[in-house]
Design an enzyme around this catalytic site. Sequence first.
Site, PDB file in Angstrom:
ATOM      1  N   SER A  44       0.813  -1.202   0.000  1.00 58.70           N
ATOM      2  CA  SER A  44       0.000   0.000   0.000  1.00 58.70           C
ATOM      3  C   SER A  44       0.849   1.254   0.000  1.00 58.70           C
ATOM      4  O   SER A  44       1.936   1.301   0.551  1.00 58.70           O
ATOM      5  CB  SER A  44      -0.942  -0.001   1.203  1.00 58.70           C
ATOM      6  OG  SER A  44      -0.365   0.719   2.279  1.00 58.70           O
ATOM      7  N   LYS A  45       0.295   2.238  -0.641  1.00 59.09           N
ATOM      8  CA  LYS A  45       0.929   3.534  -0.776  1.00 59.09           C
ATOM      9  C   LYS A  45       1.279   4.127   0.585  1.00 59.09           C
ATOM     10  O   LYS A  45       2.311   4.749   0.755  1.00 59.09           O
ATOM     11  CB  LYS A  45      -0.077   4.419  -1.514  1.00 59.09           C
ATOM     12  CG  LYS A  45       0.362   5.796  -1.884  1.00 59.09           C
ATOM     13  CD  LYS A  45      -0.795   6.423  -2.662  1.00 59.09           C
ATOM     14  CE  LYS A  45      -0.570   7.905  -2.918  1.00 59.09           C
ATOM     15  NZ  LYS A  45      -1.691   8.471  -3.711  1.00 59.09           N
TER      16      LYS A  45
END
Length: 476
Positions: free
Chosen positions: A243-244
Amino acid sequence: MTTSLADDSSPVRVRFAPSPTGMFHVGSARSSLFNWAFAKQRGGAFVLRIEDTDASRNRPEWTEGIVSAMAWLGMDASGYEGPLLQSGNTVKHADAAQQLLAKGHAYYCSCTREEIIARTGDQHRGYDGHCRDLGLGPGPGRALRFRTPDEGATVVSDVIRGEVRFDNAAIDDFPVMRADGSVLFLLANVVDDIDMAISHVVRGEEHLPNTPKQQMMWQALDHEPPVWAHLPLLVNEKRQKLSKRRDKVALEDYKAEGYLAEAMRNYLMLLGWAPSGDREILPWPTLIEEFRLDEVNLSPAFFDVKKLRAINGSYIRELAVEEFIARSEPWLTAPVAPWRPEAFSVQAYAQLAPLVQTRVAVMSEITANVDFLFLDEPDFDEASWAKTMTGGAAGVAAGIIDATLHSLGTVAWDADSIRACVEQAGAEFGLKLGKAQAPVRVAVTGRTTGLPLFESLQVLGRDAAISRLEAARARI
RNA sequence: GGCCCCGUCGUCUAGCGGCCCAGGACGCCGCCCUCUCAAGGCGGUAGCGCGAGUUCAAAUCUCGUCGGGGCUACCA
């Protein structure tokens, strides 16, 4: 798995449909690469579609970021159709929604989220079908819902996963159009895929739970669903989807660190798939030729930077020296390089480049390897200085430097002769070269480790070498 | 909670019922080479989650179990 679906003769049109969120994610990169390899190897077409339906979090320049990131990885715009914007297809989206309504596959619903929860008493229960048979017409606050079957099952035939069965009873009537008339992702995505005549939808596994809904819509719209292929997720060390927020996923960051595009591409292709035999590092055309969608693995793959580094180092070493020198440029100039631009000399760098090449795993490491050449003063590493020049080492260091200085002024200026000087200086203190070179190295380069010393001194030049040794001697 | 997916060395993987007391790569450890550090060479460490079953034979098939993950918006 299901060979009939992977039939080599069926025409191929794939798409890569990222939403423009500001950076190109390594997961997207892998997904686009797999699509690309599959399409090219089958002589098919690849379409780039930007899913910019959510206007609130879209910026036009993000699209450019996607295009350039893909180009960096070797997926040039001349090799695909697009970029097409999903937002440019809204008329067809709305039309499809009306079609679903007209055919009885969808109905208007006036329920709010709160009302639904109040009725079901459970946040997790989903829609209860309240408006299903109310025969509501369009109006304010009325969204359009797709009517799912109450019985039976929807079977998704996935090239990678086989047949995945979903009980229809467990699939709620889901919204396809907002009250404002805009169409939601699930439908827009299907409409675009139909519009582009997509034959294979190759995407991340997170979309698998959506697939039965989309398949229902393909059929409701009178089209044969595409061949599905859900790639295993890319995960972090805790085995969660990359995830970012918590993971380093921006392709741009890796590029800036000096990961070569060809290494990144090769590594990404190895996540969830492997060429036959004990081979890993292969040229892009070979990877494309050998890639098989139906050979893709089922389980999530950890994005391992250590392995990426190793592969990158290997690619760097494989470069022809001239190529390596040319590609070093970004790391030898501003804003990366810490020295005055005028102080840089390509000739000097070129002389040491072959030695640098085997010592860097990422291109950004080049800078620290040669900074001593171009900096006015060496960038002294405190630990290195403390270890070789202070305490019990101080006396020997001073002696070695003095002795080296003594002969360095007149010796022939080549690596072998310089080496002889240091060797001789060490001998006076009963030290082997390994020990004797340390204070000289630190005095000249600022660190205990680095390029071979004598070649470094040769390229640095006699005057600079002597003045650095003198300066260091004075500091001991 | 519900639905779905996944489960071979620490990691990426090979393996498709006998060729496997499981192969390669990265990592890690050791040795060699060596002016430091690398690179290179050689060697080593470490794995089929568990339990039943099917079979002459299972990492490979089936079931169960445990574990991990994904999805679950009028986001995409």
